[in-house]
Design an enzyme around this catalytic site. Structure first.
Site, short mmCIF file in Angstrom:
data_model
loop_
_atom_site.label_atom_id
_atom_site.label_comp_id
_atom_site.label_asym_id
_atom_site.label_seq_id
_atom_site.Cartn_x
_atom_site.Cartn_y
_atom_site.Cartn_z
N GLN A 152 -4.74 -3.97 -2.21
CA GLN A 152 -4.26 -2.92 -3.13
C GLN A 152 -4.11 -3.43 -4.56
O GLN A 152 -3.89 -2.64 -5.47
CB GLN A 152 -2.91 -2.36 -2.65
CG GLN A 152 -2.99 -1.56 -1.38
CD GLN A 152 -3.74 -0.24 -1.52
OE1 GLN A 152 -3.97 0.25 -2.62
NE2 GLN A 152 -4.12 0.34 -0.39
N CYS A 174 -3.12 4.66 7.24
CA CYS A 174 -3.66 3.97 8.39
C CYS A 174 -2.79 4.20 9.61
O CYS A 174 -3.23 4.13 10.73
CB CYS A 174 -3.74 2.48 8.11
SG CYS A 174 -4.57 2.16 6.57
N ASN A 201 0.81 -1.22 0.00
CA ASN A 201 0.00 0.00 0.00
C ASN A 201 0.84 1.28 0.00
O ASN A 201 0.40 2.32 -0.47
CB ASN A 201 -0.95 0.00 1.20
CG ASN A 201 -0.29 -0.44 2.49
OD1 ASN A 201 0.23 -1.54 2.57
ND2 ASN A 201 -0.29 0.41 3.49
#
Ligand code: PLP
Length: 389
Positions: free
Chosen positions: A182, A328, A154
């Site tokens: 992803q 995140c 990611n």
């Protein structure tokens, strides 16, 4: 997009829901609100909508519908795959393997299991951010039960050699899980051809709604459920189905596999143009990740002598949105574990930016980024005690 004037370069964090997806979902909030587990006619229609979405997802992945299980997203799918396998074994007879560059949904699950007493090996990556199959072969033990390595990262967009890793695992009778969150919509994901045992996907990375995902589970693989209840999803993932979300995910998957080709080359060229321009206009920049194995939409770079966070704050004043490290974990100021695993120094990892493009990006977005970013970098460097440029 909500704010028409935002220049959004964070598609690996999330994507806007496609308008056609939204339209398909709309009917399932009010008029067709029924519980798919009820027995009357209207409820059976909700059940058909869920099953139709399952079939669309199965088709997108070259799986059978019976191998597709709905969850609340990529994080839950990762947890269900990993914990679902591991709970079948006694702690002292279960060794599991993952890589050093996994998303926190996998990384933190392995670390949690390690604290519980399971034996864990974390595979290193090369400077380009790829796992080396030889390292996997060497790490395997007699009681290795599961290997989990992501399909594409990611943060860097680097694509992992999962086909080779799966082959090695299966030679030793070991199950293989891949976080393909992803990858879907960016590279072909054919679970049959890949021969993965378990694979995780999330809707909100492919222009679908948030809060819905799937776990692909190859026929015959046994998992211990994590959420117990009324027998939904064949008892593997209990709880009333998120019907609008599921319907939206099905439609988003159908679109993304058939339509990516319409914008892939345009976005790849735009990404490459941004990369070239930034390398040309900003001294002391490095591109992170293996350029020969990279998603078409992702560019990760380190800008020496400044912090990614400071750049992001200043870009925001120009309505440009992108990430430093991964979204995140951007609440923490820890440098990216992925970049550190690739051998970057703490300073270079702190100075990293992730530019991830998507289908709604225009040349005007790219022009604006290329125009604004070099000036911001220069301004910050002039105030940095480390910069002698
Ligand atoms: N795995 C990867 C590689 C991701 O990029 C993400 C989202 O950032 C996730 C898992 C988590 O997915 P979700 O947000 O649906 O829980």
């Amino acid at each position: 997009m909500g704010n028409k004037r935002e220049h959004y370069f964070d598609y690996n964090a999330t994507t806007p829901v496609d308008e056609r997806v939204l339209e398909v979902m709309n009917g399932f909030f009010h008029d067709r609100f029924h519980n798919p587990s009820s027995f009357y006619q209207t409820a059976r229609q909700a059940r058909s909508a869920v099953e139709e979405a399952r079939s669309k997802l199965a088709r997108a992945l070259n799986a059978s519908p019976e191998e597709v299980f709905f969850t609340s997203g990529g994080t839950e799918s990762d947890n269900l795959a990993i914990q679902g396998v591991v709970r079948r074994f006694l702690k002292d007879d279960c060794h599991i393997i993952t890589s050093r560059i996994e998303h926190p949904a996998v990384k933190n699950t392995f670390e949690f299991l390690e604290r519980e007493g399971y034996a864990v090996t974390y595979l290193p990556v090369n400077p380009g951010g790829r796992v080396k199959p030889g390292d996997l072969s060497r790490a395997i033990r007699k009681n290795t039960r599961l290997v989990s390595v992501m399909t594409a990262n990611n943060e860097t967009g680097v694509i992992q050699p999962v086909t080779e890793l799966i082959r090695i695992c299966h030679r030793h009778g070991i199950l293989f899980h891949t976080d393909a969150v992803q990858a879907l919509g960016k590279i072909p994901v054919d679970v049959k051809n890949l021969d993965a045992d378990l694979a995780s996907f999330s809707s909100h990375k492919i222009y679908g709604p948030k809060g819905v995902g799937i776990l692909y589970r190859k026929k015959g693989i046994k998992l211990v459920p994590m959420i117990h209840g009324g027998g939904h999803e064949k008892g593997l993932r209990n709880g009333t189905e998120n019907v609008p979300g599921i319907v939206g995910f099905g439609e988003a998957a159908r679109q993304v596999v058939t339509e990516t080709k319409e914008y892939r080359e345009r976005i790849r060229k735009m990404r490459d143009r941004i990369q070239r321009a930034l390398l040309e206009k900003i001294p002391q920049v490095q591109i992170n990740g293996d350029l020969d194995h990279r998603l078409f939409n992702t560019l990760n770079l380190s800008i020496r002598f400044i912090e990614g966070e400071s750049i992001i704050a200043l870009l925001e004043q120009h309505r440009i949105a992108l990430s430093s490290g991964s979204a995140c974990s951007s609440k923490s100021l820890e440098p990216s574990h992925t970049l550190l695993a690739m051998g970057l120094s703490h300073e270079d990892a702190h100075g990293s930016l992730r530019i991830s493009l998507g289908k709604n990006n225009t040349d005007a977005d790219a022009d604006r980024l290329i125009e604004v970013l070099p000036g911001i970098v220069q301004g910050l460097r002039e105030r940095s005690p480390l910069w002698e440029g």
